[in-house]
Design an enzyme around this catalytic site. Structure first.
Site, PDB file in Angstrom:
ATOM      1  N   LYS A 187      -6.242  91.869  46.393  1.00  0.00           N
ATOM      2  CA  LYS A 187      -5.469  92.356  47.544  1.00  0.00           C
ATOM      3  C   LYS A 187      -4.618  91.235  48.119  1.00  0.00           C
ATOM      4  CE  LYS A 187      -9.100  95.315  49.458  1.00  0.00           C
ATOM      5  NZ  LYS A 187     -10.250  94.402  49.636  1.00  0.00           N
ATOM      6  N   LYS A 243     -10.818  79.717  47.420  1.00  0.00           N
ATOM      7  CA  LYS A 243     -10.044  80.024  48.628  1.00  0.00           C
ATOM      8  C   LYS A 243      -9.830  78.780  49.487  1.00  0.00           C
ATOM      9  CE  LYS A 243     -10.896  84.948  48.878  1.00  0.00           C
ATOM     10  NZ  LYS A 243     -11.626  86.049  49.494  1.00  0.00           N
ATOM     11  N   LYS A 282      -7.492  87.714  38.279  1.00  0.00           N
ATOM     12  CA  LYS A 282      -8.036  88.966  38.791  1.00  0.00           C
ATOM     13  C   LYS A 282      -7.006  89.721  39.639  1.00  0.00           C
ATOM     14  CE  LYS A 282     -10.706  88.807  42.360  1.00  0.00           C
ATOM     15  NZ  LYS A 282     -11.738  88.409  43.312  1.00  0.00           N
TER      16      LYS A 282
END
Ligand code: TYM
Length: 322
Positions: A193, A109, A190
């Site tokens: 969201k 991230k 993956k």
């Protein structure tokens, strides 16, 4: 046996969350289970305040619609129980900078943005606080939370060694199939969201036509051989895992029942729609009843606060806070 798990209100619930976590929660819930909408965690990335508020309520409703029963388990919102942030600070003074910078999710991230927030680094400590506050034995989560859970265990053990036996050391529990659901368009990534392709993610509240379309267009391979093999056939393996997650079978057993990809996809879409359509319907009813949802969250927070307070006081006293 105490069970705790959490989920971020950072976007719509998808079948990765459902199969990796929520379906297990609903199946195993008891009066000793706590499930938490972790809104503090959602602040680690850019999110509009009004959106965060709405998504928190949306997620509460979706979790109940998916089978969590607030008369059995405790369902609450993280920020309503201030001990989470308080214990997190105590644990930040137990965790090391080195172990936090080694977290894979942090590295991924942080790489994607300039000037990332400190919360992105300390996030797994807050997650450890969530778990340890409730003297949790088991944490049902998807595969992507494994490393964070290992950290929670390390912090519990380190704290106990240094300050006395305060925390239960938790274990993670993964579902037998579909612990890591991949994007249908990019099966090496993956399903998530925050980053996902529109056709690659099936949402729990998707209308049946959208589910059919997404399954039909899911990427497979050209050799047409029906075999469960993540290394060489990730697209197909993902569909078989998803099938197994919904039907309760094993992925290789599903593969043995089909010979054509088209047939598998058709049945898979049907299986998903049959399970998710009633959830979407319950969701719409619940979402229309705002005050009831607030009441549920308030009751949940009250129960959680009581348990969390007792652990927090003991941890704080053990560290010398008076
Ligand atoms: P979150 O909100 O990203 O995801 C919620 C749950 O869904 C699982 N999951 C998946 N499972 C299978 N395949 C996928 N593609 C997939 N994507 C998500 C996650 O593993 C998770 O179980 N840090 C956590 C939330 C959290 C938490 C906690 C969890 C905060 N505190 C304490 C357990 C205990 C997270 O971001 O999950």
């Amino acid at each position: 046996m105490r069970v705790f798990s959490g989920i971020q209100p950072s976007g719509d619930l998808h079948i990765g969350n459902y199969l990796g976590a929520v379906k297990q929660w609903a199946a195993t819930q008891s009066t000793d289970s706590l499930y938490c909408v972790v809104d503090l965690h959602a602040l680690t990335l850019q999110i509009d305040p009004a959106t965060l508020r709405t998504q928190t309520d949306d997620l509460l409703a979706a979790l109940i619609a998916a089978g969590l029963d607030p008369s059995r388990c405790t369902l609450f919102v993280q920020s309503h129980v201030s001990y989470h942030a308080q214990l997190s600070w105590l644990l930040e003074c137990v965790a090391t900078y080195g172990e936090l910078t080694r977290m894979t999710q942090f590295k991924e991230k942080a790489e994607r943005q300039e000037g990332y927030r400190v919360g992105l680094l300390t996030y797994p400590v807050l997650m450890a606080a969530d778990i340890l506050l409730y003297q949790t034995d088991q944490v049902p989560v998807g595969d992507d939370q494994r490393q964070h859970l290992e950290l929670a265990r390390d912090l519990a053990e380190r704290f106990n060694n240094r300050y006395g036996a305060i925390f239960t050391v938790p274990v993670g529990v993964q579902p037998p199939a579909a612990a890591r659901v991949m994007d249908l368009q990019e099966p090496t990534r993956k399903m998530s969201k925050s980053v996902s392709s529109p056709l690659g993610t099936i949402y729990v509240l998707d209308p049946p036509e959208a589910i059919e379309r997404k399954v039909k267009k899911a990427v497979t391979d050209t050799d047409g051989e029906m075999r469960f093999d993540w290394d060489h056939k990730p697209g197909l393996a993902n569909l078989l895992e998803i099938y197994a997650g919904f039907s309760g079978e094993r992925p290789d057993a599903v593969a043995a029942r089909f010979s054509r990809y088209g047939d598998l996809k058709r049945e898979l879409a049907e299986l998903i729609i049959t399970e998710l359509a009633p959830i979407a319907e319950r969701y719409r009813e619940l979402r229309a009843s705002g005050p009831e949802l607030r009441g549920i969250a308030n009751d949940g927070a009250e129960k959680a606060r009581h348990l969390a307070g007792a652990t927090y006081q003991r941890a704080a006293a053990a560290m010398g806070l008076s």
